[in-house]
Design a protein around this motif. Structure first.
Motif, PDB file in Angstrom:
ATOM      1  N   ALA A 133       0.834  -1.206   0.000  1.00  0.00           N
ATOM      2  CA  ALA A 133       0.000   0.000   0.000  1.00  0.00           C
ATOM      3  C   ALA A 133       0.871   1.259   0.000  1.00  0.00           C
ATOM      4  O   ALA A 133       0.573   2.232  -0.714  1.00  0.00           O
ATOM      5  CB  ALA A 133      -0.921  -0.003   1.215  1.00  0.00           C
ATOM      6  N   LEU A 134       1.958   1.248   0.768  1.00  0.00           N
ATOM      7  CA  LEU A 134       2.861   2.403   0.789  1.00  0.00           C
ATOM      8  C   LEU A 134       3.519   2.615  -0.571  1.00  0.00           C
ATOM      9  O   LEU A 134       3.701   3.765  -1.014  1.00  0.00           O
ATOM     10  CB  LEU A 134       3.936   2.191   1.864  1.00  0.00           C
ATOM     11  N   GLU A 135       3.880   1.522  -1.239  1.00  0.00           N
ATOM     12  CA  GLU A 135       4.503   1.649  -2.561  1.00  0.00           C
ATOM     13  C   GLU A 135       3.559   2.306  -3.553  1.00  0.00           C
ATOM     14  O   GLU A 135       3.959   3.167  -4.341  1.00  0.00           O
ATOM     15  CB  GLU A 135       4.927   0.259  -3.046  1.00  0.00           C
ATOM     16  N   ARG A 136       2.280   1.932  -3.524  1.00  0.00           N
ATOM     17  CA  ARG A 136       1.294   2.551  -4.430  1.00  0.00           C
ATOM     18  C   ARG A 136       1.062   4.015  -4.061  1.00  0.00           C
ATOM     19  O   ARG A 136       0.870   4.862  -4.933  1.00  0.00           O
ATOM     20  CB  ARG A 136      -0.024   1.783  -4.354  1.00  0.00           C
ATOM     21  N   TYR A 137       1.075   4.329  -2.767  1.00  0.00           N
ATOM     22  CA  TYR A 137       0.899   5.716  -2.320  1.00  0.00           C
ATOM     23  C   TYR A 137       2.035   6.601  -2.849  1.00  0.00           C
ATOM     24  O   TYR A 137       1.806   7.697  -3.376  1.00  0.00           O
ATOM     25  CB  TYR A 137       0.860   5.763  -0.793  1.00  0.00           C
ATOM     26  N   ILE A 138       3.274   6.111  -2.738  1.00  0.00           N
ATOM     27  CA  ILE A 138       4.418   6.882  -3.219  1.00  0.00           C
ATOM     28  C   ILE A 138       4.365   7.037  -4.730  1.00  0.00           C
ATOM     29  O   ILE A 138       4.673   8.103  -5.288  1.00  0.00           O
ATOM     30  CB  ILE A 138       5.737   6.209  -2.780  1.00  0.00           C
ATOM     31  N   ALA A 139       3.951   5.980  -5.435  1.00  0.00           N
ATOM     32  CA  ALA A 139       3.892   6.023  -6.900  1.00  0.00           C
ATOM     33  C   ALA A 139       2.909   7.081  -7.396  1.00  0.00           C
ATOM     34  O   ALA A 139       3.152   7.729  -8.423  1.00  0.00           O
ATOM     35  CB  ALA A 139       3.501   4.656  -7.449  1.00  0.00           C
ATOM     36  N   VAL A 140       1.804   7.293  -6.660  1.00  0.00           N
ATOM     37  CA  VAL A 140       0.766   8.224  -7.102  1.00  0.00           C
ATOM     38  C   VAL A 140       0.969   9.618  -6.502  1.00  0.00           C
ATOM     39  O   VAL A 140       0.911  10.629  -7.217  1.00  0.00           O
ATOM     40  CB  VAL A 140      -0.634   7.683  -6.730  1.00  0.00           C
ATOM     41  N   CYS A 141       1.218   9.678  -5.208  1.00  0.00           N
ATOM     42  CA  CYS A 141       1.273  10.972  -4.523  1.00  0.00           C
ATOM     43  C   CYS A 141       2.671  11.593  -4.528  1.00  0.00           C
ATOM     44  O   CYS A 141       2.805  12.813  -4.375  1.00  0.00           O
ATOM     45  CB  CYS A 141       0.787  10.813  -3.081  1.00  0.00           C
ATOM     46  N   LYS A 142       3.710  10.783  -4.686  1.00  0.00           N
ATOM     47  CA  LYS A 142       5.087  11.288  -4.741  1.00  0.00           C
ATOM     48  C   LYS A 142       5.800  10.700  -5.968  1.00  0.00           C
ATOM     49  O   LYS A 142       6.845  10.045  -5.842  1.00  0.00           O
ATOM     50  CB  LYS A 142       5.848  10.907  -3.465  1.00  0.00           C
ATOM     51  N   PRO A 143       5.259  10.919  -7.147  1.00  0.00           N
ATOM     52  CA  PRO A 143       5.807  10.235  -8.336  1.00  0.00           C
ATOM     53  C   PRO A 143       7.263  10.593  -8.627  1.00  0.00           C
ATOM     54  O   PRO A 143       8.012   9.763  -9.143  1.00  0.00           O
ATOM     55  CB  PRO A 143       4.878  10.691  -9.464  1.00  0.00           C
ATOM     56  N   LEU A 144       7.671  11.824  -8.315  1.00  0.00           N
ATOM     57  CA  LEU A 144       9.047  12.239  -8.601  1.00  0.00           C
ATOM     58  C   LEU A 144      10.054  11.530  -7.701  1.00  0.00           C
ATOM     59  O   LEU A 144      11.239  11.418  -8.048  1.00  0.00           O
ATOM     60  CB  LEU A 144       9.184  13.755  -8.447  1.00  0.00           C
ATOM     61  N   HIS A 145       9.600  11.065  -6.536  1.00  0.00           N
ATOM     62  CA  HIS A 145      10.491  10.397  -5.587  1.00  0.00           C
ATOM     63  C   HIS A 145      10.385   8.873  -5.668  1.00  0.00           C
ATOM     64  O   HIS A 145      11.148   8.170  -5.002  1.00  0.00           O
ATOM     65  CB  HIS A 145      10.168  10.838  -4.153  1.00  0.00           C
ATOM     66  N   HIS A 146       9.459   8.369  -6.475  1.00  0.00           N
ATOM     67  CA  HIS A 146       9.205   6.927  -6.482  1.00  0.00           C
ATOM     68  C   HIS A 146      10.425   6.138  -6.923  1.00  0.00           C
ATOM     69  O   HIS A 146      10.767   5.107  -6.336  1.00  0.00           O
ATOM     70  CB  HIS A 146       8.003   6.616  -7.394  1.00  0.00           C
ATOM     71  N   VAL A 147      11.093   6.601  -7.982  1.00  0.00           N
ATOM     72  CA  VAL A 147      12.251   5.866  -8.508  1.00  0.00           C
ATOM     73  C   VAL A 147      13.382   5.820  -7.487  1.00  0.00           C
ATOM     74  O   VAL A 147      14.078   4.808  -7.358  1.00  0.00           O
ATOM     75  CB  VAL A 147      12.744   6.515  -9.821  1.00  0.00           C
ATOM     76  N   GLN A 148      13.581   6.925  -6.739  1.00  0.00           N
ATOM     77  CA  GLN A 148      14.657   6.957  -5.750  1.00  0.00           C
ATOM     78  C   GLN A 148      14.302   6.181  -4.480  1.00  0.00           C
ATOM     79  O   GLN A 148      15.157   5.505  -3.897  1.00  0.00           O
ATOM     80  CB  GLN A 148      14.988   8.408  -5.371  1.00  0.00           C
ATOM     81  N   VAL A 149      13.037   6.277  -4.046  1.00  0.00           N
ATOM     82  CA  VAL A 149      12.635   5.649  -2.784  1.00  0.00           C
ATOM     83  C   VAL A 149      12.369   4.163  -2.967  1.00  0.00           C
ATOM     84  O   VAL A 149      12.857   3.327  -2.195  1.00  0.00           O
ATOM     85  CB  VAL A 149      11.388   6.361  -2.212  1.00  0.00           C
ATOM     86  N   VAL A 160      14.557  -1.742  -5.977  1.00  0.00           N
ATOM     87  CA  VAL A 160      14.513  -3.177  -5.688  1.00  0.00           C
ATOM     88  C   VAL A 160      15.369  -3.503  -4.471  1.00  0.00           C
ATOM     89  O   VAL A 160      14.974  -4.311  -3.613  1.00  0.00           O
ATOM     90  CB  VAL A 160      14.979  -3.983  -6.918  1.00  0.00           C
ATOM     91  N   GLN A 161      16.527  -2.870  -4.369  1.00  0.00           N
ATOM     92  CA  GLN A 161      17.414  -3.120  -3.233  1.00  0.00           C
ATOM     93  C   GLN A 161      16.749  -2.719  -1.924  1.00  0.00           C
ATOM     94  O   GLN A 161      16.822  -3.451  -0.919  1.00  0.00           O
ATOM     95  CB  GLN A 161      18.729  -2.353  -3.417  1.00  0.00           C
ATOM     96  N   ARG A 162      16.093  -1.558  -1.907  1.00  0.00           N
ATOM     97  CA  ARG A 162      15.398  -1.133  -0.699  1.00  0.00           C
ATOM     98  C   ARG A 162      14.196  -2.028  -0.400  1.00  0.00           C
ATOM     99  O   ARG A 162      13.839  -2.237   0.768  1.00  0.00           O
ATOM    100  CB  ARG A 162      14.945   0.317  -0.847  1.00  0.00           C
ATOM    101  N   THR A 163      13.596  -2.569  -1.435  1.00  0.00           N
ATOM    102  CA  THR A 163      12.468  -3.493  -1.233  1.00  0.00           C
ATOM    103  C   THR A 163      12.941  -4.755  -0.533  1.00  0.00           C
ATOM    104  O   THR A 163      12.274  -5.255   0.387  1.00  0.00           O
ATOM    105  CB  THR A 163      11.821  -3.848  -2.578  1.00  0.00           C
TER     106      THR A 163
END
Length: 318
Positions: free
Chosen positions: A106-122, A125-128
């Protein structure tokens, strides 16, 4: 349920174990299809969303296999306390992993939609993988605490005794009961609030967006809502003792049947429903499954009939 297994007749015990084993084989085969598809398609292994999803599937497969093995062992052979604690440790840890994994999705989808510019950095795969490691550590600690307290308060000789291996029978002290209730309460509250807050934020983002962004936000909103449904499915395992008490109090003569049925509904079937709903709903994942298995069927047909249907028909025409 486990405490009443000794009361079952031989035919009842065989039937219950056969049903559980057969359902577990079917569920693990279906979930294994998702795992096979994931590892055959590199596109999924580079996406944190699918890494979390496949971890959920593998975790549920481990949980289901351990649970069914524990049931069959309890019916068939005596089990010492030491291996029983190991099996209960695996079962309890994987059981807690599922809702925490849903919170991460759920957090991953939230970041993808609400913080799209930070999604790639946050969301890398390594952090996952680091997040998955953290999930296992957090889920493992309460179960280890139960075992450490048992070792500290009981003589070591009890670990060589035969036991009926289920959680509330082994960890039956007041400390264990209180500890279990606090951990489960905190875990479910944390995951529920995470799913709720991310859903509301994505909902607002969907209303404020327009065009393609609005469609993407709506898809993410529906995905998080699905995580909420999956969370309710996971919660069924935690509420099953209360369901058992209510049903057994109403129909005490059907106690063994009630306990076995609730075990199937709350402990076995959710291991299929949660990954299956998500896997089929995801168009990318379902299309890759069709491509892989259709190509497998085509190759099998080619091995059986290497001439192919057209050449065979020409041969018949002559």
């Amino acid at each position: 349920m486990n405490s009443t297994r000794r009361l079952d007749s031989l035919s009842e015990a065989f039937l219950k174990n056969f049903i559980t084993f057969a359902i577990a084989i079917i569920i693990n085969f279906i979930n294994g299809t998702f795992v096979y598809t994931y590892f055959k398609s590199h596109v999924f292994q580079r996406d944190p969303r699918y890494v979390l999803y496949i971890h959920l599937v593998i975790n549920d497969m481990i949980m289901l296999t351990t649970s069914v093995a524990l049931q069959i062992i309890t019916y068939t052979i005596p089990l010492k306390l030491a291996p029983c604690c190991i099996l209960l440790l695996i079962l309890a840890t994987t059981n807690k992993n599922s809702p925490l994994n849903l919170a991460g999705m759920a957090l991953e989808r939230y970041i993808a939609v609400c913080k799209p510019l930070h999604h790639v950095q946050v969301c890398t795969v390594q952090r996952t993988y680091s997040f998955i490691t953290l999930i296992w550590a957090v889920s493992l600690m309460p179960s280890l605490t139960d075992i450490i307290f048992l070792v500290a308060t009981q003589p070591l000789s009890i670990f060589s005794r035969n036991v009926i291996c289920y959680n509330s029978n082994i960890f039956s002290t007041k400390f264990h009961k209180t500890h279990r209730e606090i951990v489960q309460g905190l875990l479910l509250c944390f995951v529920f609030l995470t799913v709720l807050i991310t859903y509301l934020n994505v909902l607002w983002a969907a209303r404020a967006a327009s065009g393609l962004n609005q469609a993407s936000a709506r898809n993410a909103r529906n995905t998080i809502l699905l995580h909420g449904v999956q969370l309710l499915i996971c919660m069924s395992t935690f509420v099953s003792p209360f369901i058992n008490i209510m049903l057994v109090t109403a129909w005490p003569e059907k106690r063994t049947s009630i306990l076995f049925t609730t075990y199937l509904v709350t402990g076995i079937l959710p291991r299929l429903l949660s990954p299956l709903i998500y896997g089929i709903r995801d168009k990318t994942f379902s299309s890759h499954i069709r491509m892989l298995f259709c190509s497998s069927c085509y190759r099998a047909e080619k091995r059986v009939n290497p001439m192919g249907p057209q050449r065979r028909s020409k041969k018949v025409s002559h």
